[in-house]
Scaffold this active site. Structure first.
Site, mmCIF file in Angstrom:
data_model
loop_
_atom_site.group_PDB
_atom_site.id
_atom_site.type_symbol
_atom_site.label_atom_id
_atom_site.label_comp_id
_atom_site.label_asym_id
_atom_site.label_seq_id
_atom_site.Cartn_x
_atom_site.Cartn_y
_atom_site.Cartn_z
ATOM 1 N N THR A 1 2.895 -6.717 -1.941
ATOM 2 C CA THR A 1 3.964 -6.240 -1.075
ATOM 3 C C THR A 1 4.767 -7.453 -0.644
ATOM 4 O O THR A 1 4.361 -8.201 0.249
ATOM 5 C CB THR A 1 3.388 -5.506 0.158
ATOM 6 O OG1 THR A 1 2.617 -4.394 -0.297
ATOM 7 C CG2 THR A 1 4.510 -5.003 1.071
ATOM 8 N N LYS B 1 7.528 1.017 -0.778
ATOM 9 C CA LYS B 1 6.419 0.444 -0.011
ATOM 10 C C LYS B 1 6.863 0.083 1.402
ATOM 11 O O LYS B 1 6.071 0.192 2.352
ATOM 12 C CB LYS B 1 5.871 -0.791 -0.728
ATOM 13 C CG LYS B 1 4.630 -1.411 -0.055
ATOM 14 C CD LYS B 1 3.444 -0.451 -0.044
ATOM 15 C CE LYS B 1 2.266 -0.967 0.800
ATOM 16 N NZ LYS B 1 1.624 -2.161 0.241
ATOM 17 N N LYS C 1 3.464 -9.586 8.641
ATOM 18 C CA LYS C 1 4.305 -9.775 7.457
ATOM 19 C C LYS C 1 5.035 -8.497 7.073
ATOM 20 O O LYS C 1 6.259 -8.487 6.880
ATOM 21 C CB LYS C 1 3.457 -10.242 6.271
ATOM 22 C CG LYS C 1 4.245 -10.403 4.979
ATOM 23 C CD LYS C 1 3.373 -10.369 3.731
ATOM 24 C CE LYS C 1 2.788 -9.005 3.484
ATOM 25 N NZ LYS C 1 2.345 -8.753 2.106
#
Length: 292
Positions: A98, A174, A243
């Site tokens: 990701t 995502k 993140k």
């Protein structure tokens, strides 16, 4: 068509390790590189070890990259010891990390002089589902490129829908996934912290709420860890959502889309990291919110 592939695997973290193992046990020839010798030892003998990322990638049909961040992806591909120099025009590069749309778009463009075969395939589902090959993988790329990677996807995923014809669309899907996950974890922590502050039986509250309209995967899964106060064993570290929520808000900013709930959740995760909880399980947001 031969469905046994030679795979160069880069990145053996919490997810990459079980993913590489199920891929190898499905019959593919997997050679991996990770900076941790212990990580390489953990996948032997099913997965062969390489001394460098370039050695793992050279001659592979598909190179799977499972690193943590966009800068790490750039370093793996184009850094001082980057693998781009050893890829051939026939190599398929499959990014399963990701890293966000921006990093994926930039990597795809920079790879074009070397190979145009890029599959964007970020994963969701956690370590337990990675071990059983039952992940959700959000796949994007050309029809031919996805087909070339399909034997690997079938080994790792219970569901691997094609969500777009260009690399980057998988990352966009995502981002939506992580917005929901990040907000749901934060909401679960906030709800159970409120229950605790009101003097309720938190375990009973979790049990009862899971039977009604308030239930969600994250409330059930992370809520169990919150009730048990299982914060030290990081099945999914809080730093990951620092993140990922950053990727959500960055992607939203690019298209001028307000994401107020995601922004609030991001601030909670940032607070947790600032207070030294980044390596704890992300369910620690409950403990963070109930502190008085």
């Amino acid at each position: 068509m031969n469905t046994t592939l030679s795979v160069g695997w880069i990145g053996l973290g919490a997810m990459g390790t079980p993913m590489s193992l199920v891929t190898a046990r499905a019959g593919h020839r997997v050679t991996a590189y990770d900076m941790s010798p212990q990580a390489l030892e953990a996948v032997a003998p099913d997965v062969a070890s390489a001394e460098s990322a370039r050695a793992a990638a050279e001659g592979a049909d598909v190179v799977v990259i499972m690193v943590a961040t966009g800068p790490q992806l750039e370093a793996v591909l184009f850094g001082e010891a980057g693998i781009a120099e050893v890829l051939s025009p026939e190599t398929t590069v499959m990014v399963m990390s990701t890293v966000g749309p921006r990093a994926m778009d930039e990597a795809t463009a920079r790879l074009l002089p070397t190979t145009s075969h890029v599959v964007d395939a970020p994963v969701s589902g956690g370590v337990a589902r990675a071990r059983t090959g039952d992940l959700l993988v959000m796949v994007s790329g050309t029809e031919d490129d996805v087909a070339s990677a399909r034997p690997l996807l079938d080994a790792m995923a219970g569901n691997a829908p094609v969500v777009g014809g260009r690399p980057g669309d998988g990352q966009r899907f995502k981002v939506v996934n992580q917005l929901l996950c990040g907000v749901h974890i934060a909401a679960a922590g906030e709800a159970l912290a409120l229950a605790d502050s009101m003097g309720l039986d938190v375990a009973q509250c979790h049990e009862v709420m899971n039977t009604g309209a308030a239930a969600s995967f994250m409330f059930n899964d992370r809520g169990q860890r919150m009730v048990a106060e299982e914060f030290d064993e990081a099945r999914s570290a809080l730093n990951i959502f620092v993140k990922d929520m950053g990727l959500v808000t960055d992607a939203a900013r690019q298209v001028e889309q307000p994401v107020p709930l995601a922004a609030s959740a991001e601030q909670l995760y940032l607070r947790g990291r600032r207070e030294g909880l980044g390596l704890k399980d992300d369910s620690v947001v409950y403990d963070l919110l109930r502190r008085r």
